[in-house]
Motif scaffolding. Structure first.
Motif, PDB file in Angstrom:
ATOM      1  N   MET A  34       0.831  -1.209   0.000  1.00  0.00           N
ATOM      2  CA  MET A  34       0.000   0.000   0.000  1.00  0.00           C
ATOM      3  C   MET A  34       0.861   1.253   0.000  1.00  0.00           C
ATOM      4  SD  MET A  34      -3.256   0.096  -0.136  1.00  0.00           S
ATOM      5  CE  MET A  34      -3.770   1.576   0.742  1.00  0.00           C
ATOM      6  N   ARG A  35       0.390   2.241  -0.723  1.00  0.00           N
ATOM      7  CA  ARG A  35       1.092   3.511  -0.753  1.00  0.00           C
ATOM      8  C   ARG A  35       0.822   4.241   0.556  1.00  0.00           C
ATOM      9  NH1 ARG A  35      -0.979   8.103  -4.321  1.00  0.00           N
ATOM     10  NH2 ARG A  35       0.720   9.586  -4.460  1.00  0.00           N
ATOM     11  N   GLN A  36       1.849   4.853   1.079  1.00  0.00           N
ATOM     12  CA  GLN A  36       1.679   5.564   2.342  1.00  0.00           C
ATOM     13  C   GLN A  36       0.781   6.779   2.154  1.00  0.00           C
ATOM     14  OE1 GLN A  36       5.548   6.499   3.831  1.00  0.00           O
ATOM     15  NE2 GLN A  36       5.817   4.448   4.673  1.00  0.00           N
ATOM     16  N   ARG A  37      -0.174   6.913   3.049  1.00  0.00           N
ATOM     17  CA  ARG A  37      -1.050   8.083   3.026  1.00  0.00           C
ATOM     18  C   ARG A  37      -0.640   8.999   4.188  1.00  0.00           C
ATOM     19  NH1 ARG A  37      -4.052   8.643  -1.552  1.00  0.00           N
ATOM     20  NH2 ARG A  37      -4.282   6.567  -2.408  1.00  0.00           N
ATOM     21  N   THR A  38      -0.788  10.264   4.000  1.00  0.00           N
ATOM     22  CA  THR A  38      -0.444  11.161   5.085  1.00  0.00           C
ATOM     23  C   THR A  38      -1.642  11.307   6.007  1.00  0.00           C
ATOM     24  OG1 THR A  38      -1.024  12.946   3.618  1.00  0.00           O
ATOM     25  CG2 THR A  38       1.312  12.482   3.895  1.00  0.00           C
ATOM     26  N   ARG A  39      -1.364  11.600   7.243  1.00  0.00           N
ATOM     27  CA  ARG A  39      -2.410  11.667   8.254  1.00  0.00           C
ATOM     28  C   ARG A  39      -2.894  13.112   8.426  1.00  0.00           C
ATOM     29  NH1 ARG A  39      -2.582   8.399  13.853  1.00  0.00           N
ATOM     30  NH2 ARG A  39      -2.404   6.672  12.422  1.00  0.00           N
ATOM     31  N   SER A  40      -4.196  13.256   8.506  1.00  0.00           N
ATOM     32  CA  SER A  40      -4.761  14.591   8.720  1.00  0.00           C
ATOM     33  C   SER A  40      -4.774  14.906  10.208  1.00  0.00           C
ATOM     34  CB  SER A  40      -6.200  14.641   8.227  1.00  0.00           C
ATOM     35  OG  SER A  40      -6.263  14.267   6.883  1.00  0.00           O
ATOM     36  N   THR A  41      -4.687  16.173  10.534  1.00  0.00           N
ATOM     37  CA  THR A  41      -4.848  16.602  11.923  1.00  0.00           C
ATOM     38  C   THR A  41      -6.031  17.555  11.996  1.00  0.00           C
ATOM     39  OG1 THR A  41      -2.455  16.517  12.029  1.00  0.00           O
ATOM     40  CG2 THR A  41      -3.577  17.436  13.931  1.00  0.00           C
ATOM     41  N   LEU A  42      -6.862  17.343  13.008  1.00  0.00           N
ATOM     42  CA  LEU A  42      -8.035  18.190  13.180  1.00  0.00           C
ATOM     43  C   LEU A  42      -7.786  19.185  14.319  1.00  0.00           C
ATOM     44  CD1 LEU A  42      -9.225  15.800  11.554  1.00  0.00           C
ATOM     45  CD2 LEU A  42     -11.307  16.059  12.873  1.00  0.00           C
ATOM     46  N   TYR A  43      -8.150  20.431  14.074  1.00  0.00           N
ATOM     47  CA  TYR A  43      -7.997  21.470  15.099  1.00  0.00           C
ATOM     48  C   TYR A  43      -9.346  22.106  15.362  1.00  0.00           C
ATOM     49  CZ  TYR A  43      -3.080  21.079  13.797  1.00  0.00           C
ATOM     50  OH  TYR A  43      -1.835  20.598  13.543  1.00  0.00           O
ATOM     51  N   ARG A  44      -9.579  22.439  16.620  1.00  0.00           N
ATOM     52  CA  ARG A  44     -10.801  23.157  16.951  1.00  0.00           C
ATOM     53  C   ARG A  44     -10.638  24.622  16.549  1.00  0.00           C
ATOM     54  NH1 ARG A  44     -12.038  21.378  22.848  1.00  0.00           N
ATOM     55  NH2 ARG A  44     -10.748  19.654  22.134  1.00  0.00           N
ATOM     56  N   ILE A  45     -11.659  25.180  15.956  1.00  0.00           N
ATOM     57  CA  ILE A  45     -11.578  26.591  15.558  1.00  0.00           C
ATOM     58  C   ILE A  45     -12.373  27.418  16.565  1.00  0.00           C
ATOM     59  CG2 ILE A  45     -12.019  28.259  13.720  1.00  0.00           C
ATOM     60  CD1 ILE A  45     -12.129  26.098  11.756  1.00  0.00           C
TER      61      ILE A  45
END
Lengths: 245, 524
Positions: B1-12
């Protein structure tokens, strides 16, 4: 995984333009695709607006896929990644010389990448060295762009000679014409004589100023102007390559 | 599998939504607006929270159904889904990957819509000074859309670096945080939980087995009341769903709760006043009876594919008629039950039963001699008795293992099982766990046997008497049913042959040691 090298002893023959556009086309048909920019001049890298990390160098490249992984960068096109060129690649030959089986080293360095990508393209430096030999061994297909001139054809003869001397499989070599200008008599004659014969591919890339402009908009021609004559020719070339892999 | 980058969630911070993000992302970055999407969201899970228990959410976003991991927030699988049903089964989904996920959560239970929401997503590309894309920035505003619920809104920002550009994305996050636009990180699972909370739903709240912690020294009547009350809550939780016929397990759980109730009333003797006890026993028996046919029909309908597979191709098609009749009978039966559940008589039963369980009861008298005994004493006594009964009964079963013998042994096993489960909280897990496991093996075999017998009888009866709306049984259907009876007969006989081996394993020195440890647990 299939591996395709773009190789030419002579510079300025449209090698990088072909690598960039073919890898882009491949990423649509068989995602995902990796383009390895092994040419220290880094033209492929530049075309994708990428700058290599400072820590990236030839020693790390040869240490194998774990090290390579970290330096792979996504292009702006979803299924196409790039391993950026680095100026230190000019030392790859020296590094390879210290390996036990230099000609097989590249194949081994790619290791895990083979499960990650459907196609890997190599944009090779324009010379004949240990690195070239390593690339020839690692590739399933070696595409050789040639301008239809007698001088260019001579370099192709030299390449075939090199393969014979080093017991390499010359059936992998697939030459094709680039920067073809129909109005030039010599171009017409040479393309007519060779196209589709003696291992030469049917497709040829016409001279097109749009190809030169790739350096301005820094993206594959097939992504920006897919209907230009050169872009259509790349698409034909990709179809022909696909039948060979 | 190709590496996927991880998303980060921030509170606004809410006030940040008005700010010009482009000015705040820091040098040398800039934003290019990509697109804005407005989508309807619907979240689904089974009544028993099967997806949630496997740390997943089933989410329909726009016209795409996806499985999202609650651990990583990543989409595990997705497929187009045009309709927005209020409920659906794993088997309704055509896409292999999504169906397999749902099937691993539960193949049997329906996924029911939990709540509806809307999301507004503004997407941007983050460019560096070479105008190379280094990542994606998304601003999402999620709004709960449920009638009778206050509007609930949650905004968050998602940063997804492109491969090889994590540092750039970190720089952007730092700049935004410095500018005071963000207030810490958040996660998909947190947002999902908040949304459910706002919709008045608490995930994982339903369990089909009553979980009550008993204390060994408490008078057994108190323990029994607690257990019965927990079981009653399960009945109440399922009852409103019965008439909607969404899946078969509402009725199943309802019936199990009823049976547990009746079993405890029958087995814990001398702790409730006999008059009231016999009245309730009678009423619950009648209620259970009203659900019997329905459950049988459910089982046949669930087994439809299996029945088909038992027959050669030419005999399969006529079965359609059989299932049509069955479906018709099921509808009628369900209507009758629903009608009963709406009667004053039924409401009265629920009411008096709840009062009986919750109101302080009369002090123990002559008619309730055991009411004040410690729970552990009664637990050990009843379990020992029920266990001995199973062993004694099993040993008398001869080599032919008759239908009647296996039927009644099955009932003995059930009684023992309910007792073990009721009192499990006062015994160490490592003692009671293996005991239940061994008993379960025997029960599985007996259950299979009885099911196959009942099915054979029913099909045979169907051949010899006319169906719901077909006066005369067509010859082709008779042939199919005949074929089925034969196949089920052979299947049952194989199960019967396995009985003695299975019973011998249960009636072993090893199991006896386990039971003794259980029974002796309070004797020292």
């Amino acid at each position: 995984m299939k591996t395709i090298a773009l190789y030419s002893i002579k510079g300025g023959v449209g090698k990088t333009a072909t690598a960039v556009n073919l890898s882009y086309l491949a990423s649509h048909a068989f995602p995902p695709v990796l383009l390895c920019d092994l040419d220290p001049q880094g033209a492929s890298t530049y075309y994708f607006r990428i700058v290599a990390d400072k820590k990236h160098n030839s020693t790390k490249f040869l240490k194998g896929s774990k090290k390579i992984y970290k330096h792979i960068k996504a292009t702006d096109f979803e299924e196409l990644d790039l391993l950026p060129a680095d100026f230190s690649y000019r030392n790859l030959d020296i590094e390879l010389g210290e390996e036990k089986k230099p000609e097989k080293k590249l194949r081994r360095s790619l290791g895990d990448l083979s499960t990650e990508y459907e196609y890997i393209f190599f944009d090779c430096p324009p010379n004949l060295t240990l690195l070239s030999e390593s690339i020839f061994t690692a590739s399933d297909l070696i595409l050789v762009p040639l301008i239809p001139t007698t001088l260019s054809l001579r370099t192709y003869e030299q390449l075939l000679w090199f393969f014979r001397e080093n017991n390499l499989d010359s059936r992998k070599i697939k030459p094709f014409f680039t920067m073809v200008e129909k109005r030039k008599g010599m171009h017409r004659d040479i393309t007519q004589e060779h196209t589709g014969k003696g291992g030469f591919l049917e497709s040829a890339i016409p001279y097109n100023s749009e190809v030169e402009k790739m350096g301005l908009y820094r993206a594959p021609l097939n992504a920006v102007h897919p209907n230009t004559p050169a872009a259509r020719a790349y698409a034909d070339l990709w179809q022909e390559v696909l039948r060979l892999t | 599998m190709r590496q996927r980058t991880r998303s980060t969630l921030y509170r606004i911070r809410p006030e940040s939504l008005q700010a010009d993000m482009n000015e705040k992302v820091g040098v040398p970055y800039s934003l290019v607006r990509q697109s804005a999407k407005h989508r309807n969201l619907q979240f689904y899970d089974s009544f028993e929270w099967h997806a949630w228990k496997k740390k997943s959410a089933v989410c329909k976003r726009g016209s795409t159904l996806s499985i999202v991991s609650l651990k990583t927030g990543k989409e595990q699988a997705s497929s187009p889904m045009r309709k927005s049903p209020s409920n659906f089964f794993a088997s309704d989904i055509a896409d292999d990957a999504v169906r397999q996920h749902l099937d691993s959560f539960t193949p049997l239970r329906a996924f029911i819509r939990l709540c509806r929401a809307e999301e507004q997503v503004d997407q941007y590309r983050i460019l560096d000074d070479n105008r190379k894309t280094v990542g994606h920035l998304e601003i999402t505003t999620l709004t709960l859309r449920e009638k009778n619920r206050k509007d609930y809104t949650e905004s968050f920002l998602t940063l997804t670096p492109l491969r090889g550009y994590r540092t750039d994305s970190e720089h952007v996050a730092e700049a935004l945080q410095k500018a005071g636009l963000l207030s810490g990180t958040t996660s998909f699972s947190y947002i999902y939980n908040q949304l459910l909370k706002a919709a008045g739903i608490s995930p994982g709240s339903y369990r089909s087995k009553p979980s009550v912690r008993l204390s060994p020294d408490e008078p057994v009547r108190e323990s029994a009341r607690k257990l019965l009350l927990a079981t009653f809550r399960i009945m109440l939780a399922n009852e409103p769903w019965l008439s909607r016929n969404i899946d078969t397990e509402f009725l199943h759980d309802y019936r199990v709760a009823l049976r547990r109730t009746r079993s405890i009333l029958a087995q814990l003797k001398g702790i409730f006043p006999p008059e009231e006890l016999s009245r309730f026993k009678q009423q619950f028996r009648e209620l259970a009876k009203r659900t019997n046919n329905l459950r049988d029909q459910d089982v046949y309908l669930l087994e439809a594919d299996h029945f088909g597979s038992l027959l050669p191709a030419p005999l399969r098609e006529p079965l359609g008629l059989f299932f049509d009749d069955l479906q018709h009978a099921h509808t009628q039966e369900l209507r009758a039950l629903s009608r009963h559940l709406r009667t004053r008589q039924h409401a009265e039963l629920l009411h008096t039963w709840e009062s009986f369980l919750t109101e302080p009861c009369q002090a123990s008298g002559e008619d309730t001699p055991n009411a004040a005994l410690p729970t552990s004493t009664v637990a050990v006594g009843t379990i020992r008795k029920a266990w001995k009964k199973v062993i004694r009964h099993g040993r008398t079963i001869g080599p032919e293992a008759s239908d009647e013998d296996l039927h009644s042994l099955r009932i003995d096993c059930k009684k023992l099982r309910y007792l073990l489960e009721f009192f499990s909280s006062i015994f160490p897990k490592e003692t009671i766990g293996p005991v239940i496991t061994h008993l379960k093996k025997l029960q599985d075999l007996l259950g299979k046997f009885v099911d196959l017998s009942v099915q054979q009888d029913y099909l045979h009866h169907r051949i010899t008497s006319p169906g719901a709306h077909s006066q005369q049984l067509p010859a082709t259907l008779a042939a199919s049913l005949g074929g089925l009876v034969t196949a089920l007969y052979h299947e049952r006989e194989t199960v019967r042959q396995r009985f003695h081996d299975t019973f011998r394993q249960f009636d072993s020195h090893h199991t006896a040691t386990l039971f003794s440890a259980l029974i002796d647990h309070y004797s020292s």
